[in-house]
Design a protein around this motif. Structure first.
Motif, mmCIF file in Angstrom:
data_model
loop_
_atom_site.group_PDB
_atom_site.id
_atom_site.type_symbol
_atom_site.label_atom_id
_atom_site.label_comp_id
_atom_site.label_asym_id
_atom_site.label_seq_id
_atom_site.Cartn_x
_atom_site.Cartn_y
_atom_site.Cartn_z
ATOM 1 N N SER A 2 0.425 -1.143 -0.288
ATOM 2 C CA SER A 2 -0.437 -0.003 0.193
ATOM 3 C C SER A 2 0.758 1.319 -0.075
ATOM 4 O O SER A 2 0.094 2.700 -0.462
ATOM 5 N N PHE A 3 2.092 0.921 0.396
ATOM 6 C CA PHE A 3 3.328 2.769 0.406
ATOM 7 C C PHE A 3 3.352 2.696 -0.753
ATOM 8 O O PHE A 3 2.892 2.381 -2.281
ATOM 9 N N PRO A 4 3.219 3.894 -0.805
ATOM 10 C CA PRO A 4 3.329 4.371 -2.628
ATOM 11 C C PRO A 4 4.481 4.433 -3.177
ATOM 12 O O PRO A 4 5.939 4.301 -2.880
ATOM 13 N N ASP A 5 4.726 4.381 -4.632
ATOM 14 C CA ASP A 5 5.797 3.805 -6.023
ATOM 15 C C ASP A 5 6.375 4.081 -5.184
ATOM 16 O O ASP A 5 7.921 3.378 -5.271
ATOM 17 N N PRO A 6 7.513 5.449 -4.586
ATOM 18 C CA PRO A 6 8.887 5.495 -4.614
ATOM 19 C C PRO A 6 9.740 4.975 -3.188
ATOM 20 O O PRO A 6 10.137 4.864 -3.415
ATOM 21 N N VAL A 7 8.809 4.547 -2.702
ATOM 22 C CA VAL A 7 8.918 4.162 -1.402
ATOM 23 C C VAL A 7 9.212 2.818 -1.827
ATOM 24 O O VAL A 7 10.407 2.063 -1.690
ATOM 25 N N LEU A 8 8.712 2.217 -2.591
ATOM 26 C CA LEU A 8 8.624 0.442 -3.175
ATOM 27 C C LEU A 8 9.951 0.487 -3.926
ATOM 28 O O LEU A 8 11.104 0.004 -3.499
ATOM 29 N N ALA B 206 9.917 8.299 4.349
ATOM 30 C CA ALA B 206 9.745 7.756 3.105
ATOM 31 C C ALA B 206 8.412 7.548 2.624
ATOM 32 O O ALA B 206 8.429 8.680 1.477
ATOM 33 N N ARG B 207 7.088 7.136 3.192
ATOM 34 C CA ARG B 207 5.876 7.255 3.087
ATOM 35 C C ARG B 207 5.598 8.250 2.866
ATOM 36 O O ARG B 207 4.415 9.608 2.132
ATOM 37 N N GLY B 208 5.368 9.300 3.766
ATOM 38 C CA GLY B 208 5.457 10.552 4.121
ATOM 39 C C GLY B 208 5.484 11.643 3.277
ATOM 40 O O GLY B 208 5.576 12.523 2.221
ATOM 41 N N LEU B 209 7.257 11.459 2.272
ATOM 42 C CA LEU B 209 7.590 12.518 1.092
ATOM 43 C C LEU B 209 7.284 11.541 0.102
ATOM 44 O O LEU B 209 6.817 13.323 -0.352
ATOM 45 N N ALA B 210 7.035 10.917 0.168
ATOM 46 C CA ALA B 210 6.413 10.299 -1.226
ATOM 47 C C ALA B 210 4.559 10.849 -1.659
ATOM 48 O O ALA B 210 4.746 11.144 -2.681
ATOM 49 N N LEU B 211 4.501 11.266 -0.997
ATOM 50 C CA LEU B 211 2.836 11.283 -0.718
ATOM 51 C C LEU B 211 2.650 13.126 -0.953
ATOM 52 O O LEU B 211 2.229 13.726 -1.202
#
Length: 411
Positions: free
Chosen positions: A127-133, A328-333
């Motif tokens: 469920s995390f954004p693509d940039p984090v993955l 990183a999730r927060g930054l990607a969002l």
């Protein structure tokens, strides 16, 4: 027409060919186990033969591995066409079983990129954004290269002690796409893979390596991480004098009945640089690495803490060094891509193909690591060159919040 199709497939193969290497991942160390696989070749000290499908029971004998009670010599490798199942999980690649000191080492020999397909799902949710993955895939690849161990029987383990590796059973389309999209990319420093440590949640401020482990790594520094907000960002625990005494004993220290525990100095990231513990027969002062070992050994989720008597209030989860996955999730969002995320958490490093790491290909070849040939260029770098990771301070995003994060130190 057929000729044109064949030429197209040939050119497609050249375009997609990338460097890869065969890793050795320790799945288990035990006296017995069962492997399920289809038609396969079985290689060992006694030669090679074709074998059929089935579940095969592996046990240890006196200096040898037994397969269904029959000697296979000191080692045996199962080479299936389409992977195997072991311990309730399916895996790509081969299973190598080696006798070692009365136990069997169950080792998955798997291509690096296939290995990553089973690592990234074990480290970050789909469920995390693509940039984090994508950032996680690059870090996992970097970590694997950093941990290559030509002198040992295996390179990596499959648990949190290395990286969580769940095999083919855990693969998902989104994780797989992240691995494919970043194929061959690593983070490097001085033409070597970085120490690619990462953690779940910094609690608002990442830690420098020196305050956690005592070694100063130039790209593992304390950084504001105000967007690191997870379901368990804030927590509290109650310590007991008895538990602290047991923890000290594990560090080889005895001070009698523990009476108090007090942080003397707090780091920039809000973690104890020195702890003073008073007991009935003396007192001790622990430096930062010793404090980390004691507090994590007591079961605290992180060491970004403050004390109120025996009550501990903390933020975050994990050692706090390197990339915070929730941060990183927060930054990607907020719109950051994987380059910016990696550049922020590992300042001064480079994004590159591992082909540029000085002498790595030659070292791997001499050490006996099978390598797939390299054709073409990496999709992001435009060629095999070093490229400093782009990052920006984003003062509008981090400025005010960073100050708020500093106010949450456990002092």
């Amino acid at each position: 027409m057929v000729r044109i199709v064949l030429v197209c497939f040939f050119l497609l193969g050249l375009a997609q060919a990338q460097q890869d290497l065969l890793l050795r991942v320790l799945l288990a160390e035990a006296t017995n186990g069962t492997v399920q696989l289809g038609p396969h070749q079985r290689q060992g000290a006694y030669g090679m033969r074709d074998s059929g499908s089935g579940a095969f029971r592996i046990t240890v004998g006196s200096g040898e591995v037994l397969v269904d009670g029959q000697s296979a010599g000191p080692w045996v490798e199962f080479v299936p066409a389409d992977g195997f199942t072991f311990g309730g999980r399916s895996y790509r690649g081969n299973l190598l079983v080696v006798w070692q000191a009365g136990r069997a080492l169950f080792i998955n020999r798997v291509w690096l990129e296939d290995y990553l397909l089973g690592v990234v799902p074990g480290e970050v949710p789909a469920s995390f954004p693509d940039p984090v993955l994508q950032a996680q895939a690059i870090l996992a690849r970097t970590f694997a290269l950093y941990r290559l161990n030509p002198k040992g029987l295996y390179d990596l383990c499959a648990t949190e002690r290395c990286q969580v590796y769940l095999g083919r059973s855990a693969e998902t389309p989104r994780h797989t796409q992240a691995v494919y999209a970043t194929r061959s990319l690593i983070v490097s420093y001085n033409q070597k893979p970085i120490t690619a440590v990462y953690h779940a949640d910094s609690g608002g401020y990442t830690a420098a390596s020196v305050e956690v482990w005592g070694n100063n790594v130039p790209y593992l520094v304390a950084r504001p991480d105000p967007l690191a907000v997870s379901p368990s960002s804030s927590w509290s625990r109650t310590l007991t004098p008895e538990a602290v005494a047991r923890g000290l004993a594990g560090l080889g220290m005895q001070i009698g009945a523990v009476q108090s525990i007090t942080p003397l100095f707090i780091s920039e990231s809000g973690r104890p640089l020195r702890l003073r513990i008073v007991g009935s027969s003396g007192s001790v002062e622990l430096d930062a690495p010793q404090s980390t070992r004691l507090l994590r050994g007591l079961g605290l989720p992180s060491t970004r803490v403050r004390f109120e008597g025996w009550q501990v209030f903390g933020q975050g989860s994990g050692h706090g060094v390197g990339m915070s996955q929730w941060g990183a999730r927060g930054l990607a969002l907020q719109g950051w891509d994987f380059r910016q995320i990696l550049g922020y958490y590992y300042p001064g490093t480079f994004l590159s193909s591992f082909e540029v790491v000085a002498g790595l290909r030659e070292q791997l070849r001499w050490a006996g690591y099978p390598l797939w040939p390299l054709e073409g260029a990496d999709a992001f770098s435009g060629g095999f060159k070093l490229h400093r990771i782009k990052w920006y301070e984003a003062r509008s995003l981090l400025g005010a919040r960073a100050s708020a994060g500093e106010g949450q130190r456990g002092d």
